[in-house]
Design an enzyme around this catalytic site. Sequence first.
Site, mmCIF file in Angstrom:
data_model
loop_
_atom_site.group_PDB
_atom_site.id
_atom_site.type_symbol
_atom_site.label_atom_id
_atom_site.label_comp_id
_atom_site.label_asym_id
_atom_site.label_seq_id
_atom_site.Cartn_x
_atom_site.Cartn_y
_atom_site.Cartn_z
ATOM 1 N N ASP A 7 -1.294 9.250 -10.499
ATOM 2 C CA ASP A 7 -1.143 8.157 -11.464
ATOM 3 C C ASP A 7 0.334 7.864 -11.739
ATOM 4 O OD1 ASP A 7 -3.866 8.028 -11.613
ATOM 5 O OD2 ASP A 7 -4.024 9.033 -13.569
ATOM 6 N N ASP A 11 0.860 -1.194 0.000
ATOM 7 C CA ASP A 11 0.000 0.000 0.000
ATOM 8 C C ASP A 11 0.895 1.242 0.000
ATOM 9 O OD1 ASP A 11 -1.596 2.239 1.474
ATOM 10 O OD2 ASP A 11 -3.113 0.774 0.909
ATOM 11 N N ILE A 12 0.590 2.200 -0.872
ATOM 12 C CA ILE A 12 1.352 3.450 -0.904
ATOM 13 C C ILE A 12 0.930 4.317 0.281
ATOM 14 C CG2 ILE A 12 1.909 5.510 -2.244
ATOM 15 C CD1 ILE A 12 1.192 3.948 -4.759
ATOM 16 N N GLU A 53 -4.456 2.420 -4.660
ATOM 17 C CA GLU A 53 -3.006 2.464 -4.461
ATOM 18 C C GLU A 53 -2.488 1.182 -3.807
ATOM 19 O OE1 GLU A 53 -4.759 4.314 -0.679
ATOM 20 O OE2 GLU A 53 -5.268 4.050 -2.791
ATOM 21 N N ASN A 60 -2.420 12.970 -3.862
ATOM 22 C CA ASN A 60 -3.477 13.318 -4.817
ATOM 23 C C ASN A 60 -4.030 14.711 -4.543
ATOM 24 O OD1 ASN A 60 -3.684 11.334 -6.728
ATOM 25 N ND2 ASN A 60 -5.264 10.167 -5.680
#
Length: 258
Positions: A183, A166-167, A209, A174
């Site tokens: 993206d 997971d980011i 993500e 964002n």
Amino acid sequence: TLKNHIEAGGDFSETVNNELFEQYFQWKAIQDAILESGGVMCRELGAVQETLEAAERDTAAYGKALEGASHELTATPDAPGMKKLVESLVSATARMQRRSQALEDRLQATSNEVTQLRSNLEKVREEAMTDALTGIANRKRFDESLRRARRDADTKKQPLSLILCDIDFFKRFNDTWGHQTGDQIIRFVAGCLTRHAGENHLVARYGGEEFGILMPNTAPNVAEQVAEKIRKTVESKKLLRKSTNEDLGNITVSLGIA
């Protein structure tokens, strides 16, 4: 999903649009391709059937010609009669050769068409199983592969490991830099996972993500080493915004192993 997204005032970014497309429209593309292929196959099989029926009629006629020739030979014909008999057999044989060649050509054309249809269907299926943004496997392929890998691991008594990634603080990126930059980050992380995964591992975008690496016949300690390499690689890179070259700072990810 759409109603909740609109009510929440969410943007329809490329990421959101790709996820909606994969969820609601990808399988329609497969269904359309299958229907189209079915129609082509029906036409091809109809043409082959017509050719076979014509060949059957010609074969029957050739059989009658041979039978007639056999009767004439028993009557010991004179020279003119023998010449006429030979000419008749040569003509009948030539017709059979032409029909056989036509049948062979028709079957070859059908074989080529079937090969092309198979290739087209495989291409459509591949597209439906691929994440449009990153080019890695999507959630649908991940789920199917996980079920298959689990069955294989149980049957063969082999280890099966899974990494979920997971980011960190992705929403903040964002909100600060916009969805296009988001993206860019997603593609970057997907690339890092792909570089460190093994040849028989499946790297997939699990959603948003989140990513997964399915690792058949891989022990947990090996999966842990791969996960640590990924974590260090992502953290060591500094990203620049493509449009302005602004420094986005370091990206970090959290990974879990099962």
